[in-house]
Design an enzyme around this catalytic site. Structure first.
Site, PDB file in Angstrom:
ATOM      1  N   ASN A  11       0.889  -1.489   0.226  1.00 34.82           N
ATOM      2  CA  ASN A  11      -0.052   0.000  -0.252  1.00 34.82           C
ATOM      3  C   ASN A  11       0.934   1.416  -0.092  1.00 34.82           C
ATOM      4  OD1 ASN A  11      -2.862   1.345   1.660  1.00 34.82           O
ATOM      5  ND2 ASN A  11      -2.045   1.545   0.287  1.00 34.82           N
ATOM      6  N   ASN A  68      -6.190  10.710  -0.762  1.00 36.87           N
ATOM      7  CA  ASN A  68      -6.430   9.455  -1.135  1.00 36.87           C
ATOM      8  C   ASN A  68      -6.037  10.302  -3.321  1.00 36.87           C
ATOM      9  OD1 ASN A  68      -7.182   7.266   0.364  1.00 36.87           O
ATOM     10  ND2 ASN A  68      -9.622   8.523   0.121  1.00 36.87           N
ATOM     11  N   CYS A  77      -5.473   6.194   8.210  1.00 37.94           N
ATOM     12  CA  CYS A  77      -4.869   5.915   6.987  1.00 37.94           C
ATOM     13  C   CYS A  77      -3.985   4.580   8.163  1.00 37.94           C
ATOM     14  CB  CYS A  77      -4.238   5.640   6.585  1.00 37.94           C
ATOM     15  SG  CYS A  77      -3.177   5.018   5.436  1.00 37.94           S
ATOM     16  N   ASN A  79      -1.846   1.167   6.999  1.00 34.43           N
ATOM     17  CA  ASN A  79      -0.382   1.562   6.691  1.00 34.43           C
ATOM     18  C   ASN A  79       0.375   2.403   6.044  1.00 34.43           C
ATOM     19  OD1 ASN A  79      -0.594  -0.614   6.428  1.00 34.43           O
ATOM     20  ND2 ASN A  79      -2.450  -0.939   3.758  1.00 34.43           N
ATOM     21  N   ASN A 166     -12.622   5.786   9.549  1.00 32.75           N
ATOM     22  CA  ASN A 166     -12.770   5.817   8.379  1.00 32.75           C
ATOM     23  C   ASN A 166     -14.249   5.078   7.970  1.00 32.75           C
ATOM     24  OD1 ASN A 166     -10.963   4.091   8.457  1.00 32.75           O
ATOM     25  ND2 ASN A 166     -10.046   4.264   6.601  1.00 32.75           N
ATOM     26  N   HIS A 168     -16.202   1.553   6.926  1.00 38.76           N
ATOM     27  CA  HIS A 168     -15.973  -0.029   6.104  1.00 38.76           C
ATOM     28  C   HIS A 168     -17.010  -0.945   6.125  1.00 38.76           C
ATOM     29  CE1 HIS A 168     -11.437   0.243   5.952  1.00 38.76           C
ATOM     30  NE2 HIS A 168     -11.451   1.312   7.488  1.00 38.76           N
ATOM     31  N   ASN A 199     -15.309   1.928   2.617  1.00 34.81           N
ATOM     32  CA  ASN A 199     -14.160   1.283   1.992  1.00 34.81           C
ATOM     33  C   ASN A 199     -14.841   0.001   1.579  1.00 34.81           C
ATOM     34  OD1 ASN A 199     -11.142   2.755   2.216  1.00 34.81           O
ATOM     35  ND2 ASN A 199     -12.297   3.858   4.275  1.00 34.81           N
ATOM     36  N   GLU A 217     -11.035  -0.029  -1.569  1.00 32.53           N
ATOM     37  CA  GLU A 217     -10.590   1.248  -1.260  1.00 32.53           C
ATOM     38  C   GLU A 217     -11.816   2.155  -1.651  1.00 32.53           C
ATOM     39  OE1 GLU A 217      -6.631   3.389   0.655  1.00 32.53           O
ATOM     40  OE2 GLU A 217      -6.259   0.496   0.215  1.00 32.53           O
ATOM     41  N   ARG A 218     -12.272   3.742  -0.921  1.00 34.75           N
ATOM     42  CA  ARG A 218     -12.764   4.221  -1.252  1.00 34.75           C
ATOM     43  C   ARG A 218     -11.860   5.920  -2.107  1.00 34.75           C
ATOM     44  NH1 ARG A 218     -15.329   8.081   3.758  1.00 34.75           N
ATOM     45  NH2 ARG A 218     -12.681   8.185   4.447  1.00 34.75           N
ATOM     46  N   CYS A 226      -4.345  -2.821   3.337  1.00 34.04           N
ATOM     47  CA  CYS A 226      -5.195  -1.428   4.313  1.00 34.04           C
ATOM     48  C   CYS A 226      -5.299  -1.880   6.104  1.00 34.04           C
ATOM     49  CB  CYS A 226      -6.796  -1.280   3.737  1.00 34.04           C
ATOM     50  SG  CYS A 226      -7.763   0.157   4.128  1.00 34.04           S
ATOM     51  N   GLY A 227      -4.821  -0.962   6.049  1.00 31.60           N
ATOM     52  CA  GLY A 227      -4.655  -1.359   7.696  1.00 31.60           C
ATOM     53  C   GLY A 227      -6.076  -1.599   8.264  1.00 31.60           C
ATOM     54  N   GLY A 229      -8.405  -1.066   7.320  1.00 35.21           N
ATOM     55  CA  GLY A 229      -9.352  -1.848   6.609  1.00 35.21           C
ATOM     56  C   GLY A 229      -9.737  -3.605   7.632  1.00 35.21           C
TER      57      GLY A 229
END
Ligand code: ZDP
Length: 286
Positions: A11, A68, A77, A79, A166, A168, A199, A217-218, A226-227, A229
């Protein structure tokens, strides 16, 4: 402008270092949204899943802003924050360990795993998962949102919804070969039941301590990891009684260790890797 390219399990991010930049009126005059769109482009730019601004903070040791590829600014985020942590530590901006980073999802505590003066991994206290539908946000009944129904192009899916700052949407799959990922990913990302978009994670439970995840990912589309996620998927699988509280999450780019602690905080451990540093030519993006 100088940039550093890093990745967490594939990522990948472009870091722009504005830690010591001059501020006018307390605001740095950089259009990060535009910069992210241009630099993240894999043919016309540098290439990346996101752009990270490295900034000073009044309330923590440093501040991270993440953008993004479409220029939108997510709250967090997973990662990216590991890459950010390694960067600010190696630069000498932060001398403490553990230390705190300000994000739009709040102030997070990070712990560097240092071996022979090298940061070989980062453990992030990702905070408490948000399960209240109005805060995720998602238009669904009940809390937590587990086994809710989503209709996509006339097809019904069961999902769970979790926010790690965020949003999910987590869907369990048994067989990836029959998954129409490229169509469902963007359709669910923009589904009207998710007012801030979402996401999308398709996860497979492999054992009580192991899940596999594929993410859309959104704002960035398919990525190798995706961390946030991985954290949201772990929480969703636990809420569905499918796994224990400490698991390995297999992502296309590698593995993350995720634990939902008894203190209700989610802990994520994984690597942060350098790719290169570079100087952008003045006319390179015009
Ligand atoms: O929420 C969003 O809009 C995500 N695209 C942000 C990036 C999340 C990330 N993949 C992670 O590791 O958590 C970088």
């Amino acid at each position: 402008m100088n940039i550093v390219k890093m990745h967490g399990l594939g990522n990948d991010f472009i870091l722009v270092d504005h830690f010591h930049e001059q501020f006018s009126n307390g605001q740095l005059e950089v259009d990060y949204n535009e910069l992210a769109r241009k630099l993240c482009h894999r043919q016309f730019g540098v290439g990346g899943d996101g752009l990270i601004a490295v900034l000073p903070s009044q309330v923590a040791e440093a501040r991270m802003r993440i953008f993004n590829t479409d220029g939108s600014e997510p709250e967090m985020c997973g990662n990216g924050i590991r890459c950010f942590a390694r960067f600010v530590f190696d630069k000498g901006y932060v001398k403490k360990n553990p230390f705190q980073v300000e994000t739009l999802a709040g102030i997070l505590t990070l712990h560097l795993n240092i071996v022979d003066d090298q940061v070989v991994g980062v453990r992030v206290d990702m905070g408490e998962p948000i399960l209240k539908p109005s805060l995720i946000p998602v238009r669904a009944e009940g809390e937590p949102v587990v086994g809710a129904k989503l209709s996509v192009d006339g097809q019904e899916f069961e999902y769970s919804a979790v926010s790690m700052g965020n949003p999910h949407c987590i869907i369990f799959v048994e067989d990836y070969s029959t998954l129409d990922f490229d169509r469902l990913g963007p359709a669910i990302e923009k589904h009207p039941d998710f007012p801030k978009k979402t996401n999308v994670e398709f996860i497979r439970v492999d054992s009580k301590n192991e899940i596999t995840m594929k993410v859309w990912e959104r704002g960035s589309g398919p990525t190798l990891a995706c961390g946030t996620g991985a954290c949201a998927s772990t929480v969703a699988a636990i809420l569905n009684d499918k796994i224990e509280r400490k698991v390995t999450v297999h992502l296309p780019g590698g593995d993350l260790l995720i634990e939902w602690g008894e203190d209700n905080h989610v802990y994520m451990t994984g690597p942060a890797t350098y790719v290169f540093k570079a100087t952008l030519l003045e006319n390179s993006l015009s």
